[in-house]
Design an enzyme around this catalytic site. Structure first.
Site, mmCIF file in Angstrom:
data_model
loop_
_atom_site.group_PDB
_atom_site.id
_atom_site.type_symbol
_atom_site.label_atom_id
_atom_site.label_comp_id
_atom_site.label_asym_id
_atom_site.label_seq_id
_atom_site.Cartn_x
_atom_site.Cartn_y
_atom_site.Cartn_z
ATOM 1 N N GLU A 19 0.832 -1.203 0.000
ATOM 2 C CA GLU A 19 0.000 0.000 0.000
ATOM 3 C C GLU A 19 0.869 1.256 0.000
ATOM 4 O OE1 GLU A 19 -2.158 -2.930 2.849
ATOM 5 O OE2 GLU A 19 -0.138 -2.615 2.046
ATOM 6 N N CYS A 60 -0.618 1.002 7.565
ATOM 7 C CA CYS A 60 -1.043 1.374 6.207
ATOM 8 C C CYS A 60 -2.345 2.172 6.245
ATOM 9 C CB CYS A 60 -1.211 0.125 5.355
ATOM 10 S SG CYS A 60 0.367 -0.685 4.966
#
Length: 363
Positions: free
Chosen positions: A58, A91
């Protein structure tokens, strides 16, 4: 804030799956994750977990995109985005900061620090979330990661080569054709460690490295089972042990012990089982403690058969040559497919273009 899944959503997730598949076995204890970010039906960036486990997919995808394109975009990621601090920040923090509008992910992480928590966190910032996208494909992708979370030894892959009529070992150097040999080196690249017996080292004198162009630096750590320290000091494996990490599991010492240590080999004393063999369960646990999570077993018949009997393989590859053997004096016939199928319920031929050799995967 539930989302419906369209055909396009599935296609974008399939791309994320492909990115994740490329790194399986190369990300250490972390899962291999793929990520695709889309805005107005256009892919604006992609990411995959870095070799060794960081950075996360990510983060890679977010940093690869223009900030103005991220606002209101859709993220497709194979595994639930992490929401805890570890070697990297969460993330979810990056997703929120960059105002991503929708997140589609495959399955929940089994890591208790994250599992099932991400959706609520993102929903609190008005980010729509949909999980269980392409679930069947992703569960297959993460079978090794889920296994490693539950067990104290590595995910073990077996491999052996045979002739068309199931004969193994020959006075020729190789049974397989060059394409199958390249596949063997690809397996070495995809596994952090490789295990053989000293009998294999002494008879075949292998290097046990990855010799694909540009990938030799990813050669696996080498592990040798050698109860009585019978390994030849002149073997290639011993001679280049300072270039590639090499461990020998032994039980009885002799005059070679000090010489092997001086040559750069790590020696690990190992107890014996009631059958007077090295305790393989102890060996596998020790290997995982050395941060080797994916292990390739390239032994001969004896070692392979032992792993089959103890059901220690998680997957197995049979490299089957197109040729039968006329002079069978230096060969051993070992038709073990029925034994393998007692462990695995599935098999598939994974190549149709590597000459006439067959590579059969059991899983």
């Amino acid at each position: 804030m539930s989302l419906k899944i369209s055909k396009s959503d599935k296609k974008f997730m399939d791309l994320a799956i492909s990115l994740a598949e490329d790194r399986v076995g190369l990300t250490g204890s972390n899962p291999s994750v793929g990520c695709v970010i889309v805005n107005k039906s256009q892919i604006i960036s992609v990411g995959q977990t870095g070799i060794g486990g960081t950075p996360h997919a990510e983060t890679v995808a977010i940093k690869s995109a223009k900030k103005e394109d991220l606002r209101g975009s859709s993220m497709y990621v194979t595994l639930e985005p992490c929401n805890h601090y570890g070697r990297t920040p969460p993330c979810t923090k990056q997703i929120i900061k960059n105002k991503i509008g929708k997140v589609f992910f495959g399955v929940n992480d089994v890591d208790i620090r994250t599992s099932g928590k991400t959706t609520k966190i993102l929903n609190n910032f008005n980010i729509k979330v949909k999980n269980n996208v392409q679930t069947k494909k992703i569960l297959n992708l993460y079978k090794s990661y889920f296994f490693l979370k539950k067990h104290d030894h590595p995910f073990v892959t077996g491999k052996i080569a045979c002739t068309k009529d199931y004969y193994i070992k020959t006075n020729r150097k190789y049974i397989s054709n060059p394409h199958s040999l390249n596949f063997s080196h690809l397996l070495r690249y995809k596994n952090q460690g490789i295990l053989v017996s000293s009998k294999t080292v002494n008879s075949d004198n292998p290097q046990l490295n990855c010799r694909l162009n540009g990938l030799i630096k990813y050669s696996p750590t080498r592990f040798v089972l050698d109860k009585n320290l019978d390994i030849s000091l002149k073997s290639k494996l011993v001679k280049n042990s300072k270039k590639i990490k090499t461990f020998i599991f032994y039980n009885k010492s002799n005059s070679k012990l000090k010489k092997l240590k001086k040559m750069g080999i790590k020696l690990v004393y190992t107890n014996l089982t009631q059958n007077n063999n090295l305790d393989l369960i102890h060996v596998l646990k020790k290997i995982k403690k050395l941060n080797v999570y994916y292990l390739l077993v390239e032994g001969g018949i004896e070692l392979t058969n032992y792993f089959i009997q103890k059901k220690l393989f998680n997957e197995f590859f049979l490299l089957k040559s197109k040729k039968n053997i006329n002079n069978k004096k230096k060969f051993i016939k070992y038709k073990f497919e029925n034994r393998i199928l007692n462990i695995f319920s599935n098999k598939e031929t994974i190549n149709t273009y590597l000459g006439e050799d067959k590579i059969i995967k059991y899983f």
